[in-house]
Design a protein around this motif. Structure first.
Motif, PDB file in Angstrom:
ATOM      1  N   ALA A  56      15.946   4.727  -3.866  1.00  0.00           N
ATOM      2  CA  ALA A  56      14.924   5.390  -3.048  1.00  0.00           C
ATOM      3  C   ALA A  56      13.665   4.571  -2.893  1.00  0.00           C
ATOM      4  O   ALA A  56      12.775   4.956  -2.124  1.00  0.00           O
ATOM      5  CB  ALA A  56      14.575   6.748  -3.653  1.00  0.00           C
ATOM      6  N   LEU A 353      12.221   6.228  11.367  1.00  0.00           N
ATOM      7  CA  LEU A 353      12.622   6.972  10.182  1.00  0.00           C
ATOM      8  C   LEU A 353      11.405   7.327   9.331  1.00  0.00           C
ATOM      9  O   LEU A 353      11.419   8.332   8.613  1.00  0.00           O
ATOM     10  CB  LEU A 353      13.618   6.146   9.365  1.00  0.00           C
ATOM     11  CG  LEU A 353      14.677   6.948   8.604  1.00  0.00           C
ATOM     12  CD1 LEU A 353      15.551   7.728   9.585  1.00  0.00           C
ATOM     13  CD2 LEU A 353      15.540   6.036   7.749  1.00  0.00           C
ATOM     14  N   LEU A 357      10.614  10.752   7.523  1.00  0.00           N
ATOM     15  CA  LEU A 357      10.375  10.803   6.085  1.00  0.00           C
ATOM     16  C   LEU A 357       9.041  11.483   5.793  1.00  0.00           C
ATOM     17  O   LEU A 357       8.940  12.304   4.871  1.00  0.00           O
ATOM     18  CB  LEU A 357      10.393   9.397   5.498  1.00  0.00           C
ATOM     19  CG  LEU A 357      10.060   9.280   4.010  1.00  0.00           C
ATOM     20  CD1 LEU A 357      11.028  10.090   3.165  1.00  0.00           C
ATOM     21  CD2 LEU A 357      10.061   7.815   3.566  1.00  0.00           C
ATOM     22  N   LEU A 379       7.982   3.464   6.217  1.00  0.00           N
ATOM     23  CA  LEU A 379       8.786   3.670   5.016  1.00  0.00           C
ATOM     24  C   LEU A 379       8.065   3.158   3.773  1.00  0.00           C
ATOM     25  O   LEU A 379       8.683   2.769   2.794  1.00  0.00           O
ATOM     26  CB  LEU A 379      10.151   2.994   5.176  1.00  0.00           C
ATOM     27  CG  LEU A 379      11.068   3.641   6.211  1.00  0.00           C
ATOM     28  CD1 LEU A 379      12.407   2.920   6.289  1.00  0.00           C
ATOM     29  CD2 LEU A 379      11.285   5.135   5.927  1.00  0.00           C
ATOM     30  N   PRO A 434      12.388   3.616   0.709  1.00  0.00           N
ATOM     31  CA  PRO A 434      13.800   3.217   0.798  1.00  0.00           C
ATOM     32  C   PRO A 434      13.993   1.974   1.656  1.00  0.00           C
ATOM     33  O   PRO A 434      13.095   1.588   2.421  1.00  0.00           O
ATOM     34  CB  PRO A 434      14.459   4.442   1.440  1.00  0.00           C
ATOM     35  CG  PRO A 434      13.364   5.065   2.256  1.00  0.00           C
ATOM     36  CD  PRO A 434      12.111   4.863   1.443  1.00  0.00           C
ATOM     37  N   MET A 438      18.113   2.258   6.028  1.00  0.00           N
ATOM     38  CA  MET A 438      18.525   3.635   5.757  1.00  0.00           C
ATOM     39  C   MET A 438      18.796   4.401   7.052  1.00  0.00           C
ATOM     40  O   MET A 438      18.083   4.261   8.048  1.00  0.00           O
ATOM     41  CB  MET A 438      17.460   4.351   4.938  1.00  0.00           C
ATOM     42  CG  MET A 438      17.755   5.820   4.670  1.00  0.00           C
ATOM     43  SD  MET A 438      16.586   6.593   3.515  1.00  0.00           S
ATOM     44  CE  MET A 438      17.450   6.297   1.965  1.00  0.00           C
ATOM     45  N   GLU A 440      19.576   8.305   8.963  1.00  0.00           N
ATOM     46  CA  GLU A 440      19.053   9.662   8.830  1.00  0.00           C
ATOM     47  C   GLU A 440      19.876  10.473   7.831  1.00  0.00           C
ATOM     48  O   GLU A 440      19.327  11.255   7.047  1.00  0.00           O
ATOM     49  CB  GLU A 440      19.030  10.354  10.187  1.00  0.00           C
ATOM     50  CG  GLU A 440      18.324  11.693  10.182  1.00  0.00           C
ATOM     51  CD  GLU A 440      18.114  12.254  11.577  1.00  0.00           C
ATOM     52  OE1 GLU A 440      18.009  13.493  11.703  1.00  0.00           O
ATOM     53  OE2 GLU A 440      18.046  11.463  12.539  1.00  0.00           O
ATOM     54  N   LEU A 443      18.846   9.452   4.458  1.00  0.00           N
ATOM     55  CA  LEU A 443      17.544  10.019   4.140  1.00  0.00           C
ATOM     56  C   LEU A 443      17.698  11.456   3.665  1.00  0.00           C
ATOM     57  O   LEU A 443      17.040  11.884   2.705  1.00  0.00           O
ATOM     58  CB  LEU A 443      16.625   9.944   5.361  1.00  0.00           C
ATOM     59  CG  LEU A 443      15.164  10.370   5.134  1.00  0.00           C
ATOM     60  CD1 LEU A 443      14.229   9.546   6.008  1.00  0.00           C
ATOM     61  CD2 LEU A 443      14.951  11.852   5.405  1.00  0.00           C
ATOM     62  N   ASP A 444      18.582  12.210   4.319  1.00  0.00           N
ATOM     63  CA  ASP A 444      18.848  13.587   3.885  1.00  0.00           C
ATOM     64  C   ASP A 444      19.384  13.607   2.455  1.00  0.00           C
ATOM     65  O   ASP A 444      18.964  14.442   1.635  1.00  0.00           O
ATOM     66  CB  ASP A 444      19.856  14.252   4.822  1.00  0.00           C
ATOM     67  CG  ASP A 444      19.298  14.528   6.207  1.00  0.00           C
ATOM     68  OD1 ASP A 444      18.059  14.569   6.347  1.00  0.00           O
ATOM     69  OD2 ASP A 444      20.101  14.694   7.142  1.00  0.00           O
TER      70      ASP A 444
END
Length: 463
Positions: A56, A353, A357, A379, A434, A438, A440, A443-444
């Motif tokens: 992460a 992203l 996030l 990120l 992350p 990465m 989606e 990410l979940d």
């Protein structure tokens, strides 16, 4: 004379063997051992027991393009088959030229020259030395002080520690270094007297100018800062006006502005340089590391203008260097990494992203009683951990909150990164950074694990 007793080492200790892993420099002999890494691919890592971990935080915000990238490995092998090392004193090398051209092109005007080293601390030291030589070459020999923020972080070597705002390291190493003047960092969550963040940022900018005047403008060489905070301030982003004010103050007093983008650079914030978010506050120099080679090889670099470097060259050349500066193998790897960043549009992915996030972390903050703040760009994010949201009170040091959360993450297959800056006096946070590759869906998955880890800690600490 009686021979002194030999020190005893518990033979049952897992660290009792000769040599030992690097952890013996940090960990008590009776402490449980960390898992042993087996292999890694993409955003995941496996230990030798077969357990999988989701990264992460890209390690210490390094593995921007993930692990096992086939094109980078191919470039590494191809360069290794040609030549791994050649002294910069005797040869130019095409990998260094290609990397420098790529970085200068991505960084834009004012950063035409790239000095390649082996990490962020070396980059900080090189930037300080280049700034000093530039001032001397311009007839400003009285300028030598490099101002920095407190807290802040710019590396672990003594020169870098001298501009790193951490009272604990200052107290330990002060006898063997010269601590440079510090000014307050413009925190937005905990501000003096709970004043407005914009007002505090103005006060911090004024503190910079006051420090320059107090030290004597003719003695101040540079001001170094992270445009987006790293571990020392937990992805701190100041109000926009702060950056403009800092640039104006430095310009007015002839002070060089150095942006430390070791964490924030190489695309992590949705721009190649985080400084691009504040185009009217462009710095004079930039340091990069971590993401520029994404952990495939140790690498750092200093970016400066053609004019600055030429001024130094005309006055005898840069009086600085390292054995492994610009070695062909590392340069080829770094160039391949940045080529992947561009071709995969990872900077764009970090921007897209990153918005998602940020939204997901804000939702987590609303539901979790121990998440007091969320901050960052792209990120490069952090969440602040608190015992009480209303008072912004941290957990007591005896709780070892951050360390315990990291342990709970390891148990559940989630890799987290944090450090209690200055013993926690400024708060405690977890970096959520992350890899830029990465998806989606991943990410979940990361957010589900993070939510589970925080809930487990909350149950332990608060019931």
């Amino acid at each position: 004379m009686t021979a002194p007793d030999k020190p005893t080492i518990a033979t049952e200790s897992p660290f009792a063997e000769r040599g030992g892993p690097i952890q013996v420099f940090y960990t008590p002999l009776d402490a449980p051992r960390r898992p042993t890494i087996s292999h890694a691919e993409g955003i995941y890592m496996w230990d030798t027991d077969g357990k999988r971990y989701l990264d992460a935080t890209s390690g210490p915000v390094v593995s921007n393009i993930g692990h096992g990238n086939a094109k980078v490995l191919a470039a590494m092998n191809a360069q290794a088959a040609k030549v791994c090392y050649a002294s910069r004193a005797l040869f130019e090398n095409t990998a260094n030229i290609a990397l420098a051209e790529r970085v200068a092109g991505l960084a834009g005007p004012g950063f035409e020259r790239v000095f390649v080293v082996s990490g962020g601390s070396e980059a900080t030291e090189a930037a300080m030395k280049l700034a000093r030589q530039y001032a001397v070459a311009r007839g400003e020999k009285s300028r030598w002080k490099v101002l920095a923020r407190n807290p802040g972080y710019h590396g672990a070597t003594l020169g870098a520690v001298s501009v790193t705002g951490d009272p604990e390291t200052d107290a330990l190493y002060e006898p063997v270094m010269r601590i440079m003047p510090r000014v307050p960092a413009p925190f937005t969550y905990r501000t003096p007297g709970n004043i407005d963040a914009d007002a505090h940022a103005r006060d911090c900018a004024q503190a910079l100018e006051d420090a320059i005047l107090d030290e004597g403008p003719d003695s101040v060489l540079a001001f170094i800062m992270e445009p987006v905070g790293g571990l020392a301030t937990g992805a701190l982003v100041a109000p926009d006006a702060y950056y403009t004010a800092v640039r104006d103050i430095c310009t007015r007093h002839g002070v060089l502005l150095i942006f430390d983008e070791v964490m924030s650079g190489a695309g992590r914030t949705g721009r190649f340089l985080a400084a691009e978010h504040w185009p009217d506050a462009r710095s004079d120099m930039v340091t990069l590391a971590k993401g520029v080679a994404a952990g495939y090889t140790p690498m750092g670099m200093v970016l400066a203008s053609r004019e600055m470097v030429q001024t130094v060259v005309e006055n005898g050349g840069f009086l600085h260097g390292h054995t492994y500066s610009a070695n062909p193998l590392s340069c080829a790897v770094g160039d391949a990494v940045l080529r992947e960043v561009v071709e995969q549009d990872l900077i764009g992915n970090a921007e897209r992203l990153g918005v998602l996030l940020g939204d997901r972390l804000a939702t987590l903050m609303e539901s979790s009683p121990i998440v007091g703040d969320v901050r960052g760009i792209g990120l490069l994010r952090a969440i602040e951990i608190v015992a009480d949201k209303a008072s912004k009170t941290s957990f007591p040091p005896t709780a070892k909150a951050i360390s315990r959360i990291v342990e709970l993450g390891l148990e559940r297959g989630l890799l987290l990164y944090s450090r209690s800056t200055a013993g926690g006096r400024y708060g405690e946070w977890l970096m959520i950074t992350p890899p830029l590759i990465m998806s989606e869906a991943q990410l979940d998955e990361m957010m589900d694990l993070l939510t589970e880890v925080l809930a487990a800690f909350k149950a332990e600490a608060l019931g």
